[in-house]
Motif scaffolding. Structure first.
Motif, PDB file in Angstrom:
ATOM      1  N   ASN A 330       0.770  -1.233   0.256  1.00  0.00           N
ATOM      2  CA  ASN A 330       0.132   0.067   0.074  1.00  0.00           C
ATOM      3  C   ASN A 330       0.992   1.338   0.097  1.00  0.00           C
ATOM      4  OD1 ASN A 330      -2.582  -1.116  -0.162  1.00  0.00           O
ATOM      5  ND2 ASN A 330      -2.644  -1.181   2.141  1.00  0.00           N
ATOM      6  N   TRP A 334       1.921  -3.420  -4.154  1.00  0.00           N
ATOM      7  CA  TRP A 334       0.586  -4.039  -3.174  1.00  0.00           C
ATOM      8  C   TRP A 334       1.073  -5.717  -3.143  1.00  0.00           C
ATOM      9  CZ3 TRP A 334      -0.485  -0.836  -6.984  1.00  0.00           C
ATOM     10  CH2 TRP A 334      -1.023   0.316  -6.732  1.00  0.00           C
ATOM     11  N   LYS A 346      -9.234  -9.572  -7.437  1.00  0.00           N
ATOM     12  CA  LYS A 346      -9.898  -8.536  -6.569  1.00  0.00           C
ATOM     13  C   LYS A 346      -9.023  -7.359  -6.351  1.00  0.00           C
ATOM     14  CE  LYS A 346     -12.434  -7.656  -2.249  1.00  0.00           C
ATOM     15  NZ  LYS A 346     -12.783  -8.172  -0.813  1.00  0.00           N
ATOM     16  N   LYS A 347      -7.843  -7.656  -5.907  1.00  0.00           N
ATOM     17  CA  LYS A 347      -6.775  -6.386  -5.943  1.00  0.00           C
ATOM     18  C   LYS A 347      -6.667  -5.579  -7.156  1.00  0.00           C
ATOM     19  CE  LYS A 347      -5.246  -5.032  -2.793  1.00  0.00           C
ATOM     20  NZ  LYS A 347      -5.410  -4.044  -2.160  1.00  0.00           N
ATOM     21  N   LYS A 349      -8.616  -5.350  -9.761  1.00  0.00           N
ATOM     22  CA  LYS A 349      -9.897  -4.353  -9.758  1.00  0.00           C
ATOM     23  C   LYS A 349      -9.892  -3.216  -8.960  1.00  0.00           C
ATOM     24  CE  LYS A 349     -12.941  -8.297 -11.252  1.00  0.00           C
ATOM     25  NZ  LYS A 349     -14.074  -9.254 -10.771  1.00  0.00           N
ATOM     26  N   ASN A 350      -9.546  -3.408  -7.599  1.00  0.00           N
ATOM     27  CA  ASN A 350      -9.270  -2.287  -6.646  1.00  0.00           C
ATOM     28  C   ASN A 350      -8.582  -1.159  -7.321  1.00  0.00           C
ATOM     29  OD1 ASN A 350     -11.164  -3.445  -5.002  1.00  0.00           O
ATOM     30  ND2 ASN A 350      -9.761  -4.317  -3.772  1.00  0.00           N
ATOM     31  N   MET A 354      -8.662   3.007  -8.593  1.00  0.00           N
ATOM     32  CA  MET A 354      -8.066   4.116  -7.291  1.00  0.00           C
ATOM     33  C   MET A 354      -8.029   5.512  -8.106  1.00  0.00           C
ATOM     34  SD  MET A 354      -4.991   2.174  -5.466  1.00  0.00           S
ATOM     35  CE  MET A 354      -5.425   0.652  -3.893  1.00  0.00           C
TER      36      MET A 354
END
Length: 392
Positions: A330, A334, A346-347, A349-350, A354
Motif C-alpha cells: 500500500n 501491493w 480483486k486487488k 480491480k481495486n 483508485m
C-alpha cells in the motif's frame, strides 16, 4: 586482499549484480579471481577455468593422474590437509580423491576469502577454504534455499559447519535457511539485490485508468511453475468486462502448459508469450506497461520487480519470501497472498478504480525507494564491508 569468487559460469551481460560486485571490489584495491566451470570471454578479472569431466574414461584417468602429480608437487601441505579434512567428514577414499581433482585449481591459489556466489556451488567444496587458510562465505539466492534443499535433504549440513559468513538477498531466505540447520552463531548479513537506476530512468507517471482504454499487464519471468504464472492467468480470467493485454517476457519449460492454460481460460486474444528478450532490450516492455504482476509461489527477491518500480510501473506481487521485502504494501505497491487468484483479481480491480493522486504517489514512492535503497553503488559499498576482516 585476494578474494576468490566461485560460479558455475562467468557472468552474462544481464548479470550486472555480479560484474558490479567484482568492479567494486577491484576499485577498493582487492584482487579478484573468478573460478568458473563455463567460460564466455569474461575479461573484467582473472578467470580460472575449473576442471571438466571427460566422457572418455581413459583420457579422464590420465588427466586425474597428471593433476595429482602437479598438486602434490606444488602444494603438498594443502593436499594432505584437504584429504584429511575430507576423511574426517566421512568421505569415501574415491570421493576424497575425486574432490581433490575437481577443486585443484582453487587449492593451489593463495586467497584471503573464498566466496561462493550461490550456496549450491559449495557442494563438494566445503573444505577448500580451510585447507588454504582462507575465510569462507556464500550467498543465498532463491533457488539455493527455496528449491534445492527440497530435492536434496541435508545438502548443506557440511556448509553450516565450515562457513564463516553468510550473505542473503533477503531476510526471508535467512529464516528459511535456519529451518534447514543454519546456526545463529554464523555471521550473517542481508545485502539486497540492486539494479542500474540510471539505465532504468525513463519514468512515465501515467495517472489513472480510463474505462475505455486497454490496460497493459506485464510479467518478466522464466516460464517455470515457481513463478505462479498459472495463478496469474486464472486471476486475469476473472477480470470481467475489463479490456486488457497481458505480456509475459521469458522462456522456459512450462511453455506448452501455459499455452494450454491460456486456451482453456479463453485468453488467447489477451495474452502474449513473447519468449526470451535480451536484458538490454527489455526497457520498451516496462514503458508500455500499466501494471506489473509478479505472483510467484516462491521468490528470493526479484530484480524485475525493482526495474518495474524504478520505471514508475505500478506493481503487485505475491507474499512469497523476499517479495514482501521488495514491495511495501500500500506504499510502493501491493502484496497479495500467494495461490489465491480470486484475491489477486480483486486487488487488480481495486487498483484500476483508485484515484489518480493515490496511484501517482505509490509510483513516486516506489521510484524513490529503489533509487535510495537498491542502487548498484549502494550494493558495492555493502559488499566491501562484507569482506572487511575487522568484522572477525
Amino acid at each position: 586482499m585476494k578474494i576468490g569468487l566461485v560460479l558455475n559460469r562467468t557472468p552474462s551481460n544481464s548479470e550486472q549484480f555480479l560484474t558490479s560486485k567484482i568492479k567494486g571490489l577491484q576499485q577498493e584495491g582487492h584482487q579478484v579471481i573468478l573460478f568458473a566451470h563455463q567460460y564466455n570471454n569474461f575479461n573484467i578479472c582473472e578467470v580460472v577455468d575449473m576442471p571438466r569431466i571427460s566422457n572418455n574414461l581413459f583420457l579422464q584417468l590420465i588427466k586425474m593422474f597428471i593433476t595429482y602429480i602437479v598438486i602434490i608437487i606444488r602444494s603438498p601441505i594443502v593436499t594432505i590437509k584437504f584429504l584429511n579434512l575430507e576423511k574426517m567428514d566421512g568421505k569415501s577414499f574415491r570421493h576424497r580423491w575425486e574432490n581433490l581433482y575437481l577443486n585443484n585449481k582453487i587449492l593451489i591459489k593463495k586467497l584471503d576469502w573464498l566466496h561462493f556466489c550461490f550456496a549450491t556451488t559449495t557442494i563438494r567444496k566445503e573444505n577448500i577454504a580451510r585447507s588454504i587458510k582462507a575465510k569462507m562465505s556464500t550467498s543465498f539466492r532463491g533457488y539455493d534455499i527455496n528449491i534445492y534443499p527440497l530435492k536434496n535433504p541435508n545438502c548443506y549440513s557440511l556448509l553450516w559447519k565450515k562457513v564463516d559468513k553468510i550473505h542473503s538477498i533477503s531476510y526471508a531466505l535467512l529464516e528459511k535457511a535456519k529451518s534447514y540447520g543454519l546456526n545463529d552463531c554464523v555471521l550473517q548479513q542481508v545485502i539486497y539485490p540492486a539494479i542500474d537506476t540510471n539505465r532504468f530512468s525513463n519514468k512515465k507517471i501515467k495517472g489513472g485508468f480510463k474505462s475505455n482504454r486497454t490496460i497493459e499487464f506485464l510479467t518478466v519471468a522464466r516460464l517455470h511453475w515457481i513463478k505462479g504464472l498459472e495463478y496469474t492467468l486464472e486471476a486475469l480470467a476473472k477480470l470481467d468486462s475489463i479490456d486488457f493485454n497481458y505480456t509475459i517476457v521469458g522462456s522456459g519449460s512450462e511453455y506448452e502448459r501455459l499455452v494450454l492454460v491460456i486456451n482453456q481460460l479463453n485468453l488467447r486474444n489477451k495474452v502474449e508469450l513473447v519468449g526470451h528478450i535480451p536484458h538490454e532490450a527489455i526497457l520498451p516492455y516496462y514503458e508500455e506497461a500499466d501494471l506489473y504482476i509478479q505472483y510467484s509461489i516462491e521468490e528470493g527477491f526479484c530484480n524485475a520487480v525493482l526495474e518495474a518500480q524504478t520505471m514508475g510501473v505500478l506493481t503487485v506481487v505475491s507474499d512469497a519470501s523476499g517479495l514482501s521485502e521488495n514491495i511495501i504494501h500500500n506504499k510502493t505497491g501491493w502484496v497479495v497472498p500467494k495461490r489465491e487468484p480470486r484475491l489477486l483479481a480483486k486487488k487488480i480491480k481495486n487498483i484500476l478504480l483508485m484515484e489518480n493522486k493515490k496511484l501517482d504517489q505509490i509510483r513516486l514512492n516506489g521510484i524513490e525507494r529503489v533509487e535510495n535503497k537498491f542502487d548498484l553503488s549502494s550494493q558495492v559499498r555493502h559488499f566491501n564491508k562484507f569482506f572487511d576482516e575487522n568484522l572477525f
